[in-house]
Design a protein around this motif. Structure first.
Motif, PDB file in Angstrom:
ATOM      1  N   ALA A  85      51.817  80.354  59.235  1.00 34.55           N
ATOM      2  CA  ALA A  85      52.064  81.785  59.380  1.00 34.55           C
ATOM      3  C   ALA A  85      50.740  82.510  59.600  1.00 34.55           C
ATOM      4  O   ALA A  85      49.696  82.117  59.059  1.00 34.55           O
ATOM      5  CB  ALA A  85      52.760  82.352  58.154  1.00 34.55           C
ATOM      6  N   LEU A  86      50.801  83.562  60.395  1.00 36.15           N
ATOM      7  CA  LEU A  86      49.668  84.477  60.539  1.00 36.15           C
ATOM      8  C   LEU A  86      49.898  85.655  59.602  1.00 36.15           C
ATOM      9  O   LEU A  86      50.961  86.285  59.642  1.00 36.15           O
ATOM     10  CB  LEU A  86      49.555  84.980  61.971  1.00 36.15           C
ATOM     11  CG  LEU A  86      48.422  85.986  62.221  1.00 36.15           C
ATOM     12  CD1 LEU A  86      47.061  85.287  62.156  1.00 36.15           C
ATOM     13  CD2 LEU A  86      48.593  86.698  63.564  1.00 36.15           C
ATOM     14  N   LEU A  87      48.903  85.953  58.761  1.00 33.81           N
ATOM     15  CA  LEU A  87      48.957  87.123  57.897  1.00 33.81           C
ATOM     16  C   LEU A  87      48.048  88.196  58.479  1.00 33.81           C
ATOM     17  O   LEU A  87      46.833  87.995  58.585  1.00 33.81           O
ATOM     18  CB  LEU A  87      48.491  86.783  56.476  1.00 33.81           C
ATOM     19  CG  LEU A  87      49.155  85.607  55.759  1.00 33.81           C
ATOM     20  CD1 LEU A  87      48.718  85.572  54.300  1.00 33.81           C
ATOM     21  CD2 LEU A  87      50.664  85.659  55.866  1.00 33.81           C
ATOM     22  N   VAL A  88      48.637  89.298  58.886  1.00 29.94           N
ATOM     23  CA  VAL A  88      47.869  90.428  59.418  1.00 29.94           C
ATOM     24  C   VAL A  88      47.721  91.441  58.282  1.00 29.94           C
ATOM     25  O   VAL A  88      48.693  92.059  57.858  1.00 29.94           O
ATOM     26  CB  VAL A  88      48.563  91.065  60.633  1.00 29.94           C
ATOM     27  CG1 VAL A  88      47.674  92.163  61.222  1.00 29.94           C
ATOM     28  CG2 VAL A  88      48.880  90.004  61.695  1.00 29.94           C
ATOM     29  N   ILE A  89      46.488  91.592  57.814  1.00 34.69           N
ATOM     30  CA  ILE A  89      46.236  92.394  56.624  1.00 34.69           C
ATOM     31  C   ILE A  89      45.929  93.851  56.992  1.00 34.69           C
ATOM     32  O   ILE A  89      45.025  94.122  57.781  1.00 34.69           O
ATOM     33  CB  ILE A  89      45.052  91.826  55.815  1.00 34.69           C
ATOM     34  CG1 ILE A  89      45.171  90.304  55.624  1.00 34.69           C
ATOM     35  CG2 ILE A  89      44.915  92.540  54.481  1.00 34.69           C
ATOM     36  CD1 ILE A  89      46.327  89.855  54.796  1.00 34.69           C
ATOM     37  N   ILE A 138      56.516  77.905  54.682  1.00 35.84           N
ATOM     38  CA  ILE A 138      55.122  78.006  55.125  1.00 35.84           C
ATOM     39  C   ILE A 138      54.184  77.292  54.150  1.00 35.84           C
ATOM     40  O   ILE A 138      54.272  77.481  52.935  1.00 35.84           O
ATOM     41  CB  ILE A 138      54.713  79.484  55.259  1.00 35.84           C
ATOM     42  CG1 ILE A 138      55.629  80.216  56.241  1.00 35.84           C
ATOM     43  CG2 ILE A 138      53.252  79.585  55.689  1.00 35.84           C
ATOM     44  CD1 ILE A 138      55.675  79.633  57.630  1.00 35.84           C
ATOM     45  N   ARG A 139      53.294  76.501  54.709  1.00 35.68           N
ATOM     46  CA  ARG A 139      52.288  75.803  53.914  1.00 35.68           C
ATOM     47  C   ARG A 139      50.864  76.147  54.341  1.00 35.68           C
ATOM     48  O   ARG A 139      49.909  75.915  53.599  1.00 35.68           O
ATOM     49  CB  ARG A 139      52.494  74.287  54.026  1.00 35.68           C
ATOM     50  CG  ARG A 139      53.859  73.829  53.516  1.00 35.68           C
ATOM     51  CD  ARG A 139      54.079  72.352  53.765  1.00 35.68           C
ATOM     52  NE  ARG A 139      53.098  71.532  53.080  1.00 35.68           N
ATOM     53  CZ  ARG A 139      52.945  70.225  53.279  1.00 35.68           C
ATOM     54  NH1 ARG A 139      53.714  69.591  54.154  1.00 35.68           N
ATOM     55  NH2 ARG A 139      52.035  69.544  52.603  1.00 35.68           N
ATOM     56  N   LYS A 140      50.707  76.692  55.544  1.00 31.42           N
ATOM     57  CA  LYS A 140      49.380  77.039  56.070  1.00 31.42           C
ATOM     58  C   LYS A 140      49.367  78.504  56.463  1.00 31.42           C
ATOM     59  O   LYS A 140      50.268  78.981  57.158  1.00 31.42           O
ATOM     60  CB  LYS A 140      49.035  76.173  57.277  1.00 31.42           C
ATOM     61  CG  LYS A 140      48.891  74.692  56.942  1.00 31.42           C
ATOM     62  CD  LYS A 140      48.300  73.917  58.104  1.00 31.42           C
ATOM     63  CE  LYS A 140      47.954  72.486  57.690  1.00 31.42           C
ATOM     64  NZ  LYS A 140      47.201  71.774  58.747  1.00 31.42           N
ATOM     65  N   ILE A 141      48.341  79.230  56.012  1.00 27.16           N
ATOM     66  CA  ILE A 141      48.224  80.642  56.333  1.00 27.16           C
ATOM     67  C   ILE A 141      46.902  80.909  57.049  1.00 27.16           C
ATOM     68  O   ILE A 141      45.856  80.399  56.669  1.00 27.16           O
ATOM     69  CB  ILE A 141      48.350  81.528  55.078  1.00 27.16           C
ATOM     70  CG1 ILE A 141      47.367  81.116  53.977  1.00 27.16           C
ATOM     71  CG2 ILE A 141      49.782  81.482  54.561  1.00 27.16           C
ATOM     72  CD1 ILE A 141      47.397  82.034  52.744  1.00 27.16           C
ATOM     73  N   GLY A 164      48.234  77.037  46.399  1.00 27.31           N
ATOM     74  CA  GLY A 164      48.444  75.762  47.067  1.00 27.31           C
ATOM     75  C   GLY A 164      48.578  75.819  48.572  1.00 27.31           C
ATOM     76  O   GLY A 164      48.903  74.804  49.203  1.00 27.31           O
ATOM     77  N   TYR A 165      48.299  76.974  49.187  1.00 25.21           N
ATOM     78  CA  TYR A 165      48.368  77.070  50.639  1.00 25.21           C
ATOM     79  C   TYR A 165      47.071  76.584  51.284  1.00 25.21           C
ATOM     80  O   TYR A 165      45.992  76.698  50.702  1.00 25.21           O
ATOM     81  CB  TYR A 165      48.619  78.523  51.071  1.00 25.21           C
ATOM     82  CG  TYR A 165      49.961  79.052  50.646  1.00 25.21           C
ATOM     83  CD1 TYR A 165      51.107  78.764  51.372  1.00 25.21           C
ATOM     84  CD2 TYR A 165      50.092  79.827  49.489  1.00 25.21           C
ATOM     85  CE1 TYR A 165      52.350  79.243  50.970  1.00 25.21           C
ATOM     86  CE2 TYR A 165      51.320  80.304  49.075  1.00 25.21           C
ATOM     87  CZ  TYR A 165      52.444  80.009  49.823  1.00 25.21           C
ATOM     88  OH  TYR A 165      53.677  80.470  49.421  1.00 25.21           O
ATOM     89  N   HIS A 166      47.194  76.048  52.490  1.00 22.31           N
ATOM     90  CA  HIS A 166      46.028  75.762  53.330  1.00 22.31           C
ATOM     91  C   HIS A 166      45.605  77.081  53.957  1.00 22.31           C
ATOM     92  O   HIS A 166      46.408  77.763  54.597  1.00 22.31           O
ATOM     93  CB  HIS A 166      46.406  74.737  54.409  1.00 22.31           C
ATOM     94  CG  HIS A 166      45.288  74.372  55.333  1.00 22.31           C
ATOM     95  ND1 HIS A 166      44.874  75.192  56.365  1.00 22.31           N
ATOM     96  CD2 HIS A 166      44.512  73.259  55.403  1.00 22.31           C
ATOM     97  CE1 HIS A 166      43.898  74.594  57.033  1.00 22.31           C
ATOM     98  NE2 HIS A 166      43.649  73.436  56.463  1.00 22.31           N
TER      99      HIS A 166
END
Length: 208
Positions: A13-17, A138-141, A163-165
């Motif tokens: 997932a892409l996190l747009v802050i 989702i496991r990778k951010i 625990g996320y990448h």
């Protein structure tokens, strides 16, 4: 040689802050305060490249917004920090104002997930971000947006603890000064992030 990381569509997932007009649009209350580092990093060129590549790859986008200021916010708080005092004083991202609207290019599109607003710096604290990520497998951010050494860093640190990448895209973020950028990517980032990349490196990983 740079390490290439894999970003499986169904796990990434892409996190747009904090993609608010107050940060990212000319005339926004914090636009000039972050302009120097944004221009130096190529933020306004690279962020749309990242978002476009993510959408093209069918990777899910999560919008992670700061609390929009509302009358009465922070009244009676025992331990108001410097940043929160600034939000209250300037009425940053005020609800119902242009500054509190999402930037038209960087805000949500249909199908994106908009997370509950965070009060301080971590997009995970007191929000549904962790639950939403887990429910979507989702496991990778991958983190982009504002500000590199506050909300981006705090969200990324919390994500690692859960625990996320974690991937930081160092030229798709900005800060209030060059020291903030240096701390985020050269000093603090390497202690918790699994990958710290530039936009070109990220896009190469996505295409591979």
């Amino acid at each position: 040689m740079a390490v290439t990381h894999a970003y499986p569509i169904e796990e990434t997932a892409l996190l747009v802050i904090d993609p608010y007009n107050d940060f990212m649009s000319e005339g926004g209350k914090l636009y000039d305060a972050t302009k120097e580092t944004a221009m130096a990093s190529g933020f306004y060129v690279n962020l749309p490249r990242v978002i476009a590549a993510i959408r093209k790859a069918s990777i899910r986008v999560f919008i992670v917004p700061h609390r929009r200021w509302r009358p009465g916010d922070y009244d009676g708080w025992l331990h108001l920090n410097h940043s929160q005092e600034g939000v209250r004083r300037a009425q940053l991202f005020a609800e119902g104002t242009w500054g509190g609207e999402f930037h038209p290019a960087f805000g949500p599109r249909p199908g994106d997930i908009v997370i509950h607003e965070h009060w301080a710096q971590s997009g995970f604290a007191n929000t549904d971000l962790d639950a939403q990520l887990k429910l979507h497998g989702i496991r990778k951010i991958i983190l982009v947006g504002m500000v590199s050494n506050t909300c981006v860093e705090s969200t990324a640190r919390f994500g690692m603890e859960l625990g996320y990448h974690v991937t930081l895209v160092k030229d798709a973020t900005a800060a209030f000064d060059p020291d903030g950028m240096h701390s985020a990517h050269e000093v603090n980032g390497p202690t918790f992030a699994h990958a710290i990349v530039g936009t070109d490196q990220l896009l190469a990983s996505l295409s591979s």
